[in-house]
Design a protein around this motif. Structure first.
Motif, mmCIF file in Angstrom:
data_model
loop_
_atom_site.group_PDB
_atom_site.id
_atom_site.type_symbol
_atom_site.label_atom_id
_atom_site.label_comp_id
_atom_site.label_asym_id
_atom_site.label_seq_id
_atom_site.Cartn_x
_atom_site.Cartn_y
_atom_site.Cartn_z
ATOM 1 N N ALA A 26 0.822 -1.214 0.000
ATOM 2 C CA ALA A 26 0.000 0.000 0.000
ATOM 3 C C ALA A 26 0.856 1.264 0.000
ATOM 4 O O ALA A 26 0.433 2.307 -0.491
ATOM 5 C CB ALA A 26 -0.922 -0.012 1.213
ATOM 6 N N HIS A 27 2.094 1.177 0.557
ATOM 7 C CA HIS A 27 2.904 2.390 0.678
ATOM 8 C C HIS A 27 3.826 2.648 -0.512
ATOM 9 O O HIS A 27 4.685 3.516 -0.449
ATOM 10 C CB HIS A 27 3.717 2.367 1.985
ATOM 11 N N VAL A 28 3.659 1.899 -1.608
ATOM 12 C CA VAL A 28 4.448 2.202 -2.814
ATOM 13 C C VAL A 28 4.080 3.602 -3.296
ATOM 14 O O VAL A 28 2.916 3.919 -3.488
ATOM 15 C CB VAL A 28 4.168 1.179 -3.936
ATOM 16 N N GLY A 29 5.118 4.445 -3.447
ATOM 17 C CA GLY A 29 4.866 5.807 -3.905
ATOM 18 C C GLY A 29 5.569 6.130 -5.203
ATOM 19 O O GLY A 29 5.412 7.213 -5.757
ATOM 20 N N ALA A 30 6.372 5.172 -5.695
ATOM 21 C CA ALA A 30 7.144 5.420 -6.912
ATOM 22 C C ALA A 30 7.489 4.103 -7.597
ATOM 23 O O ALA A 30 7.816 3.127 -6.933
ATOM 24 C CB ALA A 30 8.445 6.159 -6.567
ATOM 25 N N VAL A 31 7.376 4.093 -8.904
ATOM 26 C CA VAL A 31 7.889 2.973 -9.696
ATOM 27 C C VAL A 31 8.769 3.572 -10.792
ATOM 28 O O VAL A 31 8.273 4.333 -11.633
ATOM 29 C CB VAL A 31 6.767 2.119 -10.327
ATOM 30 N N ALA A 32 10.070 3.285 -10.745
ATOM 31 C CA ALA A 32 10.982 3.734 -11.806
ATOM 32 C C ALA A 32 11.173 2.582 -12.773
ATOM 33 O O ALA A 32 11.359 1.431 -12.350
ATOM 34 C CB ALA A 32 12.330 4.155 -11.217
ATOM 35 N N ALA A 95 12.156 -2.607 -13.552
ATOM 36 C CA ALA A 95 11.179 -1.762 -12.863
ATOM 37 C C ALA A 95 11.359 -1.944 -11.362
ATOM 38 O O ALA A 95 11.498 -3.062 -10.875
ATOM 39 C CB ALA A 95 9.764 -2.139 -13.287
ATOM 40 N N VAL A 96 11.412 -0.822 -10.650
ATOM 41 C CA VAL A 96 11.657 -0.856 -9.203
ATOM 42 C C VAL A 96 10.609 -0.021 -8.485
ATOM 43 O O VAL A 96 10.386 1.139 -8.828
ATOM 44 C CB VAL A 96 13.066 -0.302 -8.871
ATOM 45 N N ALA A 97 9.961 -0.619 -7.480
ATOM 46 C CA ALA A 97 8.953 0.087 -6.684
ATOM 47 C C ALA A 97 9.528 0.424 -5.317
ATOM 48 O O ALA A 97 10.243 -0.374 -4.709
ATOM 49 C CB ALA A 97 7.717 -0.798 -6.512
ATOM 50 N N SER A 98 9.217 1.653 -4.864
ATOM 51 C CA SER A 98 9.690 2.107 -3.563
ATOM 52 C C SER A 98 8.721 3.155 -3.033
ATOM 53 O O SER A 98 7.810 3.588 -3.740
ATOM 54 C CB SER A 98 11.099 2.708 -3.704
ATOM 55 N N SER A 99 8.933 3.565 -1.768
ATOM 56 C CA SER A 99 8.094 4.632 -1.217
ATOM 57 C C SER A 99 8.415 5.962 -1.889
ATOM 58 O O SER A 99 7.536 6.801 -2.081
ATOM 59 C CB SER A 99 8.329 4.772 0.290
ATOM 60 N N HIS A 100 9.710 6.162 -2.232
ATOM 61 C CA HIS A 100 10.147 7.457 -2.752
ATOM 62 C C HIS A 100 10.980 7.289 -4.017
ATOM 63 O O HIS A 100 11.607 6.263 -4.232
ATOM 64 C CB HIS A 100 10.953 8.196 -1.694
ATOM 65 N N ARG A 101 11.022 8.354 -4.835
ATOM 66 C CA ARG A 101 11.641 8.250 -6.150
ATOM 67 C C ARG A 101 13.154 8.037 -6.103
ATOM 68 O O ARG A 101 13.707 7.380 -6.965
ATOM 69 C CB ARG A 101 11.305 9.469 -7.011
ATOM 70 N N GLY A 102 13.822 8.638 -5.093
ATOM 71 C CA GLY A 102 15.289 8.551 -5.051
ATOM 72 C C GLY A 102 15.766 7.110 -5.041
ATOM 73 O O GLY A 102 16.642 6.724 -5.825
ATOM 74 N N ALA A 104 14.061 4.456 -5.894
ATOM 75 C CA ALA A 104 13.603 3.748 -7.099
ATOM 76 C C ALA A 104 14.522 4.039 -8.287
ATOM 77 O O ALA A 104 14.950 3.127 -9.003
ATOM 78 C CB ALA A 104 12.161 4.138 -7.426
ATOM 79 N N PHE A 105 14.859 5.329 -8.490
ATOM 80 C CA PHE A 105 15.760 5.706 -9.591
ATOM 81 C C PHE A 105 17.127 5.040 -9.432
ATOM 82 O O PHE A 105 17.671 4.457 -10.375
ATOM 83 C CB PHE A 105 15.977 7.228 -9.623
ATOM 84 N N ALA A 106 17.693 5.155 -8.232
ATOM 85 C CA ALA A 106 19.051 4.643 -7.998
ATOM 86 C C ALA A 106 19.113 3.134 -8.207
ATOM 87 O O ALA A 106 20.016 2.619 -8.873
ATOM 88 C CB ALA A 106 19.516 5.017 -6.592
ATOM 89 N N ALA A 107 18.150 2.405 -7.644
ATOM 90 C CA ALA A 107 18.164 0.941 -7.753
ATOM 91 C C ALA A 107 17.955 0.499 -9.205
ATOM 92 O O ALA A 107 18.551 -0.486 -9.661
ATOM 93 C CB ALA A 107 17.094 0.337 -6.849
ATOM 94 N N CYS A 108 17.140 1.246 -9.938
ATOM 95 C CA CYS A 108 16.875 0.916 -11.347
ATOM 96 C C CYS A 108 18.171 1.047 -12.152
ATOM 97 O O CYS A 108 18.528 0.160 -12.940
ATOM 98 C CB CYS A 108 15.799 1.853 -11.899
ATOM 99 N N GLU A 109 18.920 2.133 -11.922
ATOM 100 C CA GLU A 109 20.172 2.353 -12.659
ATOM 101 C C GLU A 109 21.234 1.324 -12.254
ATOM 102 O O GLU A 109 21.956 0.790 -13.101
ATOM 103 C CB GLU A 109 20.678 3.771 -12.409
ATOM 104 N N PHE A 110 21.308 1.050 -10.962
ATOM 105 C CA PHE A 110 22.237 0.032 -10.448
ATOM 106 C C PHE A 110 21.979 -1.319 -11.131
ATOM 107 O O PHE A 110 22.904 -1.982 -11.629
ATOM 108 C CB PHE A 110 22.027 -0.078 -8.934
#
Lengths: 148, 83
Positions: A26-32, A95-102, A104-110
């Motif tokens: 429920a707390h997913v706030g970003a998917v990069a 595709a990476v889901a997280s509470s916040h964009r930072g 999500a972006f970082a893990a996606c690039e990694f």
């Protein structure tokens, strides 16, 4: 954290994969997401991808675990296609889901940088004059190095 | 031992997989490469330049100084180009 890893010949639907990740917590706030496309330059007709079944899934799972240890993540989806793919075709999705964009972006690039340099896939290019194997690029190695 | 070859190594050697009874004097990947080079020109040509070759033992990336056993799965392949 759940990780879905799929090596497949068929195409994928990015919006469906995002919807699946959005629903995990429920707390997913970003998917990069990152989608790789077969680039149609220099007369390329198609790529044919080969991989090492078993090791591929293990390597991706290991890096998904490492991403989850580094950042606060709720879900990861990695889809990589194999077989013959013509220019314009989707080839890879991270595709990476997280509470916040930072995170999500970082893990996606990694994950993308490690897919390029550690996951056992090989591309063969098909052009009018024949086929040849793609050489690994030093710039990809440098991109992965910065996460050490 | 199971030996696996991928991409241009598979094409040059002419097979994707083979079984090998590891001679007891061979204890590292580098010694295995040296042994395989003696198994015909296909192997000798393919394995001539080890800077172009990567290896995995039991599906983990390793260097050529790695110790190996007869029960291992050993794979040889070019630097990876996925993504």
């Amino acid at each position: 954290m759940t990780a879905r890893i799929s090596i497949q010949t068929g195409d994928f639907d990015v919006s469906r994969e995002i919807a699946a990740l959005t629903g995990v917590q429920a707390h997913v706030g970003a998917v990069a997401t990152f989608t790789g496309i077969v680039r149609g330059d220099d007369g390329l007709i198609a790529l044919t991808l080969e991989h090492y079944p078993g090791m591929t899934e293990r390597e991706i799972a290991r890096h998904a675990d490492e991403a989850n240890a580094r950042w606060k993540l709720d879900g990861i989806t990695v889809i990589h296609r194999i077989g013959r793919l013509e220019t314009g075709a989707q080839i890879v999705l991270v595709a990476v889901a997280s509470s916040h964009r930072g995170d999500a972006f970082a893990a996606c690039e990694f994950l993308m940088d490690y897919l390029k340099t550690r996951a056992p896939f090989w591309k063969q290019e098909e052009r009018a004059d024949g086929t040849h194997w793609v050489e690994a690029r030093e710039s990809d190695d440098r991109a992965a190095e910065r996460w050490r | 031992m199971t030996l696996l070859y991928f991409a241009w190594l598979r094409q040059k050697i002419g097979k994707s997989e083979e079984q090998l009874e590891l001679p007891p004097h061979i204890t590292t990947l580098a010694e295995l490469v040296e042994y395989l080079r003696g198994q015909g020109s296909g192997y000798a040509d393919t394995l001539a330049d080890t800077t172009r070759i990567r290896a995995a033992v039991n599906q983990t990336h390793v260097g050529l100084d790695t110790a190996i056993r007869n029960t291992d799965e050993v794979a040889f392949f070019p630097p990876v180009t996925g993504g």
